[in-house]
Design a protein around this motif. Structure first.
Motif, PDB file in Angstrom:
ATOM      1  N   LYS B 165      47.575  53.938 120.990  1.00 13.38           N
ATOM      2  CA  LYS B 165      48.791  53.592 120.267  1.00 13.38           C
ATOM      3  C   LYS B 165      48.632  53.510 118.737  1.00 13.38           C
ATOM      4  O   LYS B 165      49.422  54.101 118.016  1.00 13.38           O
ATOM      5  CB  LYS B 165      49.337  52.261 120.803  1.00 13.38           C
ATOM      6  CG  LYS B 165      50.776  52.050 120.436  1.00 13.38           C
ATOM      7  CD  LYS B 165      51.612  51.725 121.635  1.00 13.38           C
ATOM      8  CE  LYS B 165      53.012  52.215 121.359  1.00 13.38           C
ATOM      9  NZ  LYS B 165      54.028  51.502 122.044  1.00 13.38           N
ATOM     10  N   PRO B 166      47.642  52.776 118.218  1.00 14.77           N
ATOM     11  CA  PRO B 166      47.578  52.665 116.752  1.00 14.77           C
ATOM     12  C   PRO B 166      47.276  53.993 116.067  1.00 14.77           C
ATOM     13  O   PRO B 166      47.603  54.167 114.905  1.00 14.77           O
ATOM     14  CB  PRO B 166      46.436  51.676 116.512  1.00 14.77           C
ATOM     15  CG  PRO B 166      46.045  51.141 117.816  1.00 14.77           C
ATOM     16  CD  PRO B 166      46.594  52.016 118.873  1.00 14.77           C
ATOM     17  N   LEU B 167      46.657  54.920 116.798  1.00 12.63           N
ATOM     18  CA  LEU B 167      46.271  56.184 116.184  1.00 12.63           C
ATOM     19  C   LEU B 167      47.404  57.199 116.134  1.00 12.63           C
ATOM     20  O   LEU B 167      47.277  58.233 115.515  1.00 12.63           O
ATOM     21  CB  LEU B 167      45.113  56.798 116.976  1.00 12.63           C
ATOM     22  CG  LEU B 167      43.700  56.581 116.438  1.00 12.63           C
ATOM     23  CD1 LEU B 167      42.703  57.090 117.428  1.00 12.63           C
ATOM     24  CD2 LEU B 167      43.517  57.254 115.111  1.00 12.63           C
ATOM     25  N   GLN B 168      48.515  56.887 116.790  1.00 13.99           N
ATOM     26  CA  GLN B 168      49.546  57.909 116.950  1.00 13.99           C
ATOM     27  C   GLN B 168      50.125  58.418 115.641  1.00 13.99           C
ATOM     28  O   GLN B 168      50.062  57.739 114.621  1.00 13.99           O
ATOM     29  CB  GLN B 168      50.669  57.360 117.821  1.00 13.99           C
ATOM     30  CG  GLN B 168      50.442  57.691 119.289  1.00 13.99           C
ATOM     31  CD  GLN B 168      51.311  56.886 120.196  1.00 13.99           C
ATOM     32  OE1 GLN B 168      52.181  56.171 119.740  1.00 13.99           O
ATOM     33  NE2 GLN B 168      51.075  56.985 121.488  1.00 13.99           N
ATOM     34  N   THR B 170      50.870  60.007 112.221  1.00 17.77           N
ATOM     35  CA  THR B 170      50.166  60.427 111.005  1.00 17.77           C
ATOM     36  C   THR B 170      48.668  60.215 111.098  1.00 17.77           C
ATOM     37  O   THR B 170      47.874  61.020 110.624  1.00 17.77           O
ATOM     38  CB  THR B 170      50.690  59.616 109.816  1.00 17.77           C
ATOM     39  OG1 THR B 170      52.083  59.513 109.921  1.00 17.77           O
ATOM     40  CG2 THR B 170      50.321  60.289 108.520  1.00 17.77           C
ATOM     41  N   SER B 171      48.291  59.101 111.734  1.00 13.84           N
ATOM     42  CA  SER B 171      46.885  58.748 111.792  1.00 13.84           C
ATOM     43  C   SER B 171      46.057  59.817 112.503  1.00 13.84           C
ATOM     44  O   SER B 171      45.083  60.331 111.947  1.00 13.84           O
ATOM     45  CB  SER B 171      46.776  57.408 112.512  1.00 13.84           C
ATOM     46  OG  SER B 171      45.494  56.931 112.436  1.00 13.84           O
ATOM     47  N   LEU B 174      45.871  63.008 110.472  1.00 14.66           N
ATOM     48  CA  LEU B 174      44.872  63.043 109.404  1.00 14.66           C
ATOM     49  C   LEU B 174      43.477  63.292 109.957  1.00 14.66           C
ATOM     50  O   LEU B 174      42.693  64.047 109.378  1.00 14.66           O
ATOM     51  CB  LEU B 174      44.892  61.731 108.623  1.00 14.66           C
ATOM     52  CG  LEU B 174      45.990  61.633 107.578  1.00 14.66           C
ATOM     53  CD1 LEU B 174      46.160  60.211 107.122  1.00 14.66           C
ATOM     54  CD2 LEU B 174      45.648  62.507 106.390  1.00 14.66           C
ATOM     55  N   VAL B 175      43.164  62.648 111.078  1.00 14.64           N
ATOM     56  CA  VAL B 175      41.834  62.855 111.671  1.00 14.64           C
ATOM     57  C   VAL B 175      41.688  64.314 112.096  1.00 14.64           C
ATOM     58  O   VAL B 175      40.652  64.946 111.854  1.00 14.64           O
ATOM     59  CB  VAL B 175      41.622  61.896 112.861  1.00 14.64           C
ATOM     60  CG1 VAL B 175      40.306  62.199 113.542  1.00 14.64           C
ATOM     61  CG2 VAL B 175      41.640  60.455 112.385  1.00 14.64           C
TER      62      VAL B 175
END
Lengths: 197, 192
Positions: B165-168, B170-171, B174-175
């Motif tokens: 969830k927190p990576l969803q 834009t995050s 970017l990775v």
């Protein structure tokens, strides 16, 4: 009134801190965060330009016809960027060389146009000043945070002072382009985790 | 001839504008969610960048330089680009409606795409002549398009994956861009 001005200032520091909450102005964020020194220099330039352009834009907001407002905002911003460029060339030449093309590119940094359009063109001079300062300082903080991580691991130094001692082998991935993307992505992820709570 | 080939390869792969020089990242993340929008944006950038490169070269060497006004470069370039975009938009709307329908909404966005201003400034810094300016503008734009289309293709696949969830959004974007940039590092040895 004072309270509202303070609120506009504070929201730039956490609630709407660019580039984490407002995902704008990524290019300089990635490019100048190799060292903390570069990040601070860039941050200062953005604070100056953003505050001045916000004040001017909000002062003339009722004089500009709606259709040509974007062009007018860009001219105002470009004027201040040129001032910064000349001042940096005169007084901090080494930093000017390091930041290079990214100083003139402040003109097209979406944060500036974004604040002019979304805030300064609708609010009074005092509030726009507070907003410009807040967002500018928030941006500087974010740049410095990202730059600290990248410099500490990428060069093993913090503001040119060695952190880990001479035996540390720098992790040069961090100061190259891929490191910038991954590092910013992970920082966004951490910010999102805080937001969930 | 050889200098042109080297220039093309270096602009498209080795010094890729998005992944190596970090320019134009806002549209890179903004329009890469779907393939069609990515292709539209890539075309619009190629179109505008070649024209902007040519016009800013003329402005720099025939207006700014003779009158010693080079400190006005930033200001004049951004005005030239903004009016050029407006002009192109009006021209297309009237004369080539099919192309306008395709590029339409991406054209105004290009004004604040730092890749356009960035490439114009790089051209001036490297002191290219007119033909080199055209070639480098086109190649940088083609590199932009290549990276954007590749990235959009990957992002369409990510939609199907289960991302924490927190990576969803834009995050993870970017990775992924970081990984793509790592892949582009492989081209570094192509030119010495």
């Amino acid at each position: 009134m004072v309270k509202r001005a303070v609120n506009e200032f504070v929201k730039g520091l956490w609630e709407e801190i660019p580039p984490f909450r407002l995902v704008l102005g990524l290019c300089p964020t990635l490019a100048v965060t190799k060292t903390v020194e570069n990040a601070l220099g860039m941050g200062m330039a953005v604070i100056f330009v953003l505050t001045c352009s916000n004040v001017i834009v909000s002062a003339v907001r009722n004089l500009i016809p709606k259709q040509v407002r974007i062009a007018c905002f860009i001219v105002v911003i470009a004027t201040f960027v040129t001032i910064v460029e000349l001042v940096m060339q005169a007084f901090t030449y080494p930093l000017y060389l390091k930041l290079g093309i990214f100083i003139p590119l402040i003109v097209v940094n979406c944060i500036l146009l974004g604040r002019a359009e979304a805030f300064a063109s609708k609010n009074g001079v005092i509030y726009s000043l507070a907003d410009g300062l807040g967002i500018g300082i928030g941006y500087t903080l974010a740049l410095s945070a990202l730059a600290s991580i990248r410099e500490i691991f990428g060069y093993g130094t913090f503001y040119h002072i060695s952190v880990f001692g001479p035996s540390f082998k720098p992790f040069s991935f961090m100061v190259k382009a891929p490191g910038a993307f991954v590092c910013l992505g992970l920082m966004l992820c951490i910010m999102n985790m805080f937001k969930k709570k | 001839m050889e200098s042109y080939i080297v220039l093309v390869i270096s602009c498209i792969f080795v010094n890729n504008i998005l992944l190596m020089q970090y320019l134009g990242n806002c549209p890179f993340l903004g329009v890469s969610k779907r393939m069609e929008t990515a292709v539209g944006m890539a075309m619009a950038v190629i179109f505008v960048l070649v024209m902007a490169g040519a016009v800013t070269w003329v402005v720099n060497y025939y207006i700014l330089k003779p009158y010693d006004l080079e400190y006005l470069r930033t200001l004049s370039f951004i005005l030239v680009i903004a009016s050029l975009v407006q002009l192109v938009e009006m021209f297309l709307k009237k004369n080539i409606p099919a192309l306008y329908a395709g590029l339409g909404i991406y054209l105004p966005l290009i004004t604040t795409n730092c890749a356009v201003l960035g490439v114009c400034l790089i051209n001036m810094k490297e002191e290219y002549d007119f033909i080199h300016t055209l070639v480098s503008s086109f190649s940088y734009a083609a590199g932009f398009g290549l990276a954007l289309v590749l990235f959009a293709a990957i992002r369409e696949r990510i939609l199907l994956a289960r991302v924490p969830k927190p990576l969803q959004d834009t995050s993870i974007g970017l990775v992924t861009a970081g990984m793509l940039s790592l892949a582009f590092f492989g081209f570094k040895g192509m030119i010495h």
